[in-house]
Structures are given as structure tokens and as C-alpha cells.
Design an enzyme around this catalytic site. Structure first.
Site, mmCIF file in Angstrom:
data_model
loop_
_atom_site.group_PDB
_atom_site.id
_atom_site.type_symbol
_atom_site.label_atom_id
_atom_site.label_comp_id
_atom_site.label_asym_id
_atom_site.label_seq_id
_atom_site.Cartn_x
_atom_site.Cartn_y
_atom_site.Cartn_z
ATOM 1 N N GLU A 48 0.798 -1.026 -0.008
ATOM 2 C CA GLU A 48 0.019 0.063 0.019
ATOM 3 C C GLU A 48 1.020 1.222 -0.102
ATOM 4 O O GLU A 48 2.030 1.268 0.616
ATOM 5 C CB GLU A 48 -1.026 0.035 1.203
ATOM 6 C CG GLU A 48 -1.954 -1.145 0.952
ATOM 7 C CD GLU A 48 -2.921 -1.210 2.151
ATOM 8 O OE1 GLU A 48 -4.154 -1.549 1.995
ATOM 9 O OE2 GLU A 48 -2.739 -0.741 3.434
ATOM 10 N N CYS A 60 3.495 8.751 1.138
ATOM 11 C CA CYS A 60 4.000 7.649 2.365
ATOM 12 C C CYS A 60 4.241 6.312 1.465
ATOM 13 O O CYS A 60 3.400 5.677 1.309
ATOM 14 C CB CYS A 60 2.866 7.698 3.340
ATOM 15 S SG CYS A 60 3.371 6.408 4.446
ATOM 16 N N CYS A 98 6.501 -6.685 7.714
ATOM 17 C CA CYS A 98 7.409 -6.385 8.627
ATOM 18 C C CYS A 98 7.898 -7.464 9.324
ATOM 19 O O CYS A 98 7.199 -8.140 9.909
ATOM 20 C CB CYS A 98 6.841 -5.084 9.289
ATOM 21 S SG CYS A 98 8.283 -4.231 10.207
ATOM 22 N N CYS A 116 5.882 -4.538 16.512
ATOM 23 C CA CYS A 116 5.594 -3.394 17.407
ATOM 24 C C CYS A 116 3.835 -3.569 17.634
ATOM 25 O O CYS A 116 3.157 -3.914 16.701
ATOM 26 C CB CYS A 116 5.580 -2.098 16.739
ATOM 27 S SG CYS A 116 7.276 -1.803 16.147
ATOM 28 N N CYS A 129 0.934 -1.588 15.893
ATOM 29 C CA CYS A 129 0.974 -1.235 14.497
ATOM 30 C C CYS A 129 0.433 -2.412 13.712
ATOM 31 O O CYS A 129 0.633 -3.629 13.890
ATOM 32 C CB CYS A 129 2.438 -1.206 14.131
ATOM 33 S SG CYS A 129 2.616 -1.210 12.198
ATOM 34 N N CYS A 157 -1.391 6.258 9.840
ATOM 35 C CA CYS A 157 -0.243 5.648 10.115
ATOM 36 C C CYS A 157 -0.426 4.289 10.956
ATOM 37 O O CYS A 157 -1.391 4.342 11.663
ATOM 38 C CB CYS A 157 0.401 6.602 11.186
ATOM 39 S SG CYS A 157 0.973 8.146 10.573
HETATM 40 N N1 SAH Z 1 8.688 0.832 10.255
HETATM 41 C C1 SAH Z 1 9.108 2.302 10.379
HETATM 42 C C2 SAH Z 1 8.338 2.992 9.384
HETATM 43 C C3 SAH Z 1 6.649 2.693 9.243
HETATM 44 S S1 SAH Z 1 5.762 3.249 10.438
HETATM 45 C C4 SAH Z 1 9.215 2.583 11.804
HETATM 46 O O1 SAH Z 1 8.511 2.005 12.667
HETATM 47 O O2 SAH Z 1 9.517 3.703 11.936
HETATM 48 C C5 SAH Z 1 5.504 5.052 10.707
HETATM 49 C C6 SAH Z 1 5.166 5.518 11.915
HETATM 50 O O3 SAH Z 1 3.619 5.162 12.155
HETATM 51 C C7 SAH Z 1 5.867 4.912 12.956
HETATM 52 O O4 SAH Z 1 6.537 5.825 13.814
HETATM 53 C C8 SAH Z 1 5.139 3.989 13.477
HETATM 54 O O5 SAH Z 1 5.436 3.909 14.801
HETATM 55 C C9 SAH Z 1 3.678 4.614 13.451
HETATM 56 N N2 SAH Z 1 2.716 4.144 14.007
HETATM 57 C C10 SAH Z 1 2.422 2.639 13.515
HETATM 58 N N3 SAH Z 1 1.289 1.915 14.127
HETATM 59 C C11 SAH Z 1 0.602 3.479 14.356
HETATM 60 C C12 SAH Z 1 -0.879 3.448 14.926
HETATM 61 N N4 SAH Z 1 -1.615 2.301 14.948
HETATM 62 N N5 SAH Z 1 -1.239 4.535 15.063
HETATM 63 C C13 SAH Z 1 -0.477 5.688 14.844
HETATM 64 N N6 SAH Z 1 0.774 5.579 14.754
HETATM 65 C C14 SAH Z 1 1.506 4.339 14.405
HETATM 66 FE FE1 SF4 Z 2 7.250 -2.446 11.549
HETATM 67 FE FE2 SF4 Z 2 4.986 -1.271 12.133
HETATM 68 FE FE3 SF4 Z 2 7.170 -1.532 13.914
HETATM 69 FE FE4 SF4 Z 2 7.338 0.066 11.737
HETATM 70 S S1 SF4 Z 2 5.893 0.231 13.499
HETATM 71 S S2 SF4 Z 2 8.773 -1.484 12.459
HETATM 72 S S3 SF4 Z 2 6.040 -1.041 10.150
HETATM 73 S S4 SF4 Z 2 6.102 -3.186 13.068
#
Ligand code: SAH
Ligand code: SF4
Length: 382
Positions: free
Chosen positions: A116, A129, A136, A140, A143, A366
Site C-alpha cells: 500500500e 507515504c 514487516c 510493534c 501497528c 499511520c
Molecule cells: N517501520 C518504520 C516506518 C513505518 S511506520 C517505523 O516503525 O518507524 C510510520 C510511523 O507510524 C511509525 O512511527 C510508527 O510507529 C507509527 N505507527 C505505527 N502504527 C501506528 C498506529 N496504529 N497509530 C499511529 N501511529 C502508528
Molecule cells: Fe514494522 Fe510497524 Fe514496527 Fe514500523 S511500526 S517497525 S512497520 S511493526
């Protein structure tokens, strides 16, 4: 007696067209790699660099997909290109447009996988974006992408291809250097951890930053990492774009649960890498992203610890209200809590913009990205 069929020299010298699948995709190749491919296809070495510039300008300034249109190239050269090369992007499976104008593209790439890409229009800019992986490896807990296992890294072609698809859709081609562009900024904040796919991300961003490529200033590109400490300096030395860190917690105990890679590289190690970041200056501050999770990481004490931890680092703090997804184990902090947290950060001298959730109605905000096919597979399996 058999008579040999005469073979005319013309037949012998005709270039042999390659089947479509074997043609070299020009998209995402570095200047050096494209030059080498042209030389291998018979282009005199002395001309290769100039041919790269010409092809790049057609492909990346004007969005050309067909070598036949490249009117400043000699006809036989165009014919050779058409037979051995291609200008390909991923296939768009679906395009959704949010009530707020955000667009989400679901793209199909080789192997039938899907990624996406999200376009976020704002008053003064348009941000794309971009994803760096299908899924991944990291998990996290807040996420949505983290619930999908890694399928594979994207190639540089697939990363640059996301930019081309968005610019096709927005008719964002052929703009003069001083004209407003619809895709004016790129954030590597889609699916995946860009620093676990460093080489492809670097090569793609080199195309994005080159004046004859996509031609975006390096200051309009931001790479976000969850904290892959050994690779952080390379963002500064080998790419030169801006850096964002997914920080999200102020104690190792909490960060271990939110961003599990913290067990490998903890807060102290991550901040040491930030302090040593090659390009760090007031003009190029590091962005610390901080997702606001109700009752988990959003107290006044957290805000005070945060500013203490990053003291001395030229930084801004981006507060991201949590974006929910089906089955997510967290809630978004209340607006008053986010405001109070931001005020503490502000008083300490840091800008603390709150990121407005965009495209929530189409699951484009995000952390909400996850291939639709994967979603469907899981739903079917339940
Ligand atoms: N993997 C990388 C980049 C992608 S995520 C990283 O983790 O930095 C881009 C941003 O969105 C990151 O700061 C991530 O922590 C945040 N993010 C992930 N899930 C989210 C959610 N459910 N709500 C808000 N931000 C989120
Ligand atoms: Fe991967 Fe989501 Fe963690 Fe970014 S925030 S490193 S995309 S699991």
C-alpha cells in the site's frame, strides 16, 4: 542436392527482441547500473552517461512509459531500447479516495504480493507515504503492519514505482522546476522497516533526489526507523535525507513492549546513535515520533522524561494520536491529554506538532496499512 538458403547480412544484424519478461526495467536502476546495462546492449561507453540522462528525464520528469516517444533519441536507438528495456510500474489493484482527499493505492508486485502507498494532500505540500517491505519482521504491538509477517523486501524498482504510480494518477508530470508539484514530499513511513532493506531504499532515494530523476530535494524526504541502530549513520552518509525515529516510550520497560526491537537496541543505544548522527544540525533536526496510547505512555511524567532523554539533540517531537485497527489492544489518548503532553514538550523548547490522522475512513492512517489480501486471508482462516 540441397541448396543452402542464402542468409542476407540485414537479417544477421537485426537486433533480437527480448520477450517482455526478460527486458530490463529501467525504473529504480542507479545511473551506474543503467549505464552498464546500456553498454551491455551495445551502446558505446562514451555515450552511456548522456543516454542515461536523456532516458531519466523522459521517464522521471515527463512520466514516459514508451521509448518510442523519446524524440531526442535516434530512431535505431529507440528501437533497441524498446526491444530490450522497459519502463514498468507496479499494477494498481485498487485506488481509494478518503473524504479528506487522502488517496490509498493497493499495488500488485511480482509474485502476486501487494503493498500500500498513501498520498496525503495538504495546503502547502503533498506527501507520499511509501512502503519498503511487504509486511514487516518487527512486531510493534500498536501497528497493524506488525501483525503481518514479512513476505519480502521491495526492490528499488518497486519503491520508485510507487512514486510513479501516484504521479500518474495525479497527472503530476512535466512540471517546471519552479512549479508546484502534487507529490512534493516523500516519507518512508508505509509498510516495513526501511533500514532492514537499506540498499534498495538507498538506490530508490538516489533516483528520487537526482535532478534528472524525480528531482526532490533531500530535505523533502524523511526516512522513519523503529531504531535499527547499526544502520542509522548510513542514512546520513549514504542517503542524506531527513531522519525520524519511532520513539514511543520513555522507559525501556514500556518500549520493550511497544517496539520489541528495543530489547536488542535499547533507549540509551538508540539515543547514542542519534547524538552521533552525521548530519545533525538545527536546520536538519531529527523527528521523534511518539504515538499517543491512552494510559500507556501519555502521562506528564512521560513528557518530562522524554525531554530529559533527548536533551541536547536538535529535535522536533511529532505526536501521533493512535490510529485504531480491528483487534488493536490500545486506545487513542484523549485530546486534552495530548495537549497537556505537548505543552510540557513545548515548554522545554521543542516543537511538538500533533499529526492529524488522515484517511482513517479508508484505513490509510499511520500504522493502519496491511495488504488487503492478507486481511482477507486471515478473515477466511478465522
Ligand atoms: N517501520 C518504520 C516506518 C513505518 S511506520 C517505523 O516503525 O518507524 C510510520 C510511523 O507510524 C511509525 O512511527 C510508527 O510507529 C507509527 N505507527 C505505527 N502504527 C501506528 C498506529 N496504529 N497509530 C499511529 N501511529 C502508528
Ligand atoms: Fe514494522 Fe510497524 Fe514496527 Fe514500523 S511500526 S517497525 S512497520 S511493526
Amino acid at each position: 542436392m540441397t541448396v543452402a538458403t542464402p542468409i542476407t547480412p540485414a537479417v544477421l544484424t537485426l537486433p533480437r527482441a527480448l520477450p517482455a519478461a526478460e527486458r530490463v526495467n529501467v525504473v529504480g536502476l542507479t545511473r551506474e547500473a543503467l549505464a552498464a546495462a546500456l553498454v551491455a546492449a551495445g551502446t558505446p561507453e562514451g555515450q552511456a552517461a548522456m543516454r542515461v540522462s536523456q532516458i531519466w528525464q523522459w521517464a522521471y520528469h515527463r512520466g514516459a512509459r514508451d521509448f518510442g516517444a523519446m524524440s531526442n533519441l535516434a530512431k535505431p536507438f529507440r528501437a533497441m531500447l524498446a526491444e530490450r528495456f522497459a519502463i514498468e510500474r507496479p499494477e494498481t489493484v485498487t485506488r481509494q479516495v478518503s473524504a479528506d482527499g487522502t488517496r490509498k493505492y493497493l499495488l500488485r508486485i511480482d509474485g502476486g504480493h501487494e503493498v500500500e502507498t498513501v498520498y496525503i494532500p495538504e495546503e502547502d505540500r503533498g506527501t507520499l507515504c511509501v512502503s519498503s517491505q511487504v509486511g514487516c519482521t518487527l512486531t510493534c504491538s500498536f501497528c497493524h503492519t506488525g501483525t503481518q509477517r514479512l513476505v519480502r523486501n521491495l526492490t528499488a524498482a518497486e519503491i520508485v514505482g510507487q512514486i510513479l504510480v501516484a504521479r500518474d494518477d495525479l497527472a503530476d508530470w512535466g512540471r517546471k522546476p519552479d512549479e508546484k508539484r502534487l507529490v512534493s514530499n516523500i516519507v518512508l513511513m508505509g509498510m516495513g522497516e526501511p533500514l532492514y532493506n537499506f540498499e534498495a531504499v538507498r538506490d530508490a532515494m538516489k533516483v528520487a533526489m537526482d535532478g534528472e530523476g524525480i528531482a526532490l530535494s533531500r530535505r523533502r524526504i524523511t526516512l522513519s526507523t523503529s531504531g535499527i541502530v547499526p544502520e542509522i549513520a548510513r542514512v546520513g552518509t549514504e542517503i542524506g535525507c531527513l531522519l525520524a525515529i519511532s520513539f514511543h516510550a520513555t522507559t525501556d520497560a514500556v518500549r520493550d513492549t511497544l517496539v520489541p526491537i528495543n530489547r536488542k537496541w535499547n533507549i540509551a543505544a538508540l539515543l547514542a546513535a542519534c547524538r552521533a548522527y552525521p548530519r545533525l544540525s538545527n536546520a536538519e533536526r531529527i523527528t521523534f515520533e511518539y504515538v499517543m496510547l491512552k494510559g500507556v505512555n501519555d502521562s506528564d511524567a512521560d513528557a518530562r522524561r522524554l525531554v530529559k532523554l533527548i536533551a541536547g539533540i536538535p529535535a522536533k517531537i511529532n505526536l501521533i494520536p493512535f490510529n485504531p485497527w480491528p483487534g488493536a489492544p490500545y486506545e487513542r489518548s484523549d485530546p486534552e491529554r495530548i495537549e497537556a503532553f505537548g505543552a510540557i514538550v513545548n515548554r522545554a523548547g521543542y516543537a511538538s506538532p500533533v499529526r492529524t490522522p488522515r484517511g482513517e475512513d479508508i484505513m490509510a492512517a499511520c500504522g493502519q496499512l496491511k495488504s488487503a489480501s492478507e486481511r482477507a486471508r486471515r478473515a477466511a482462516g478465522r
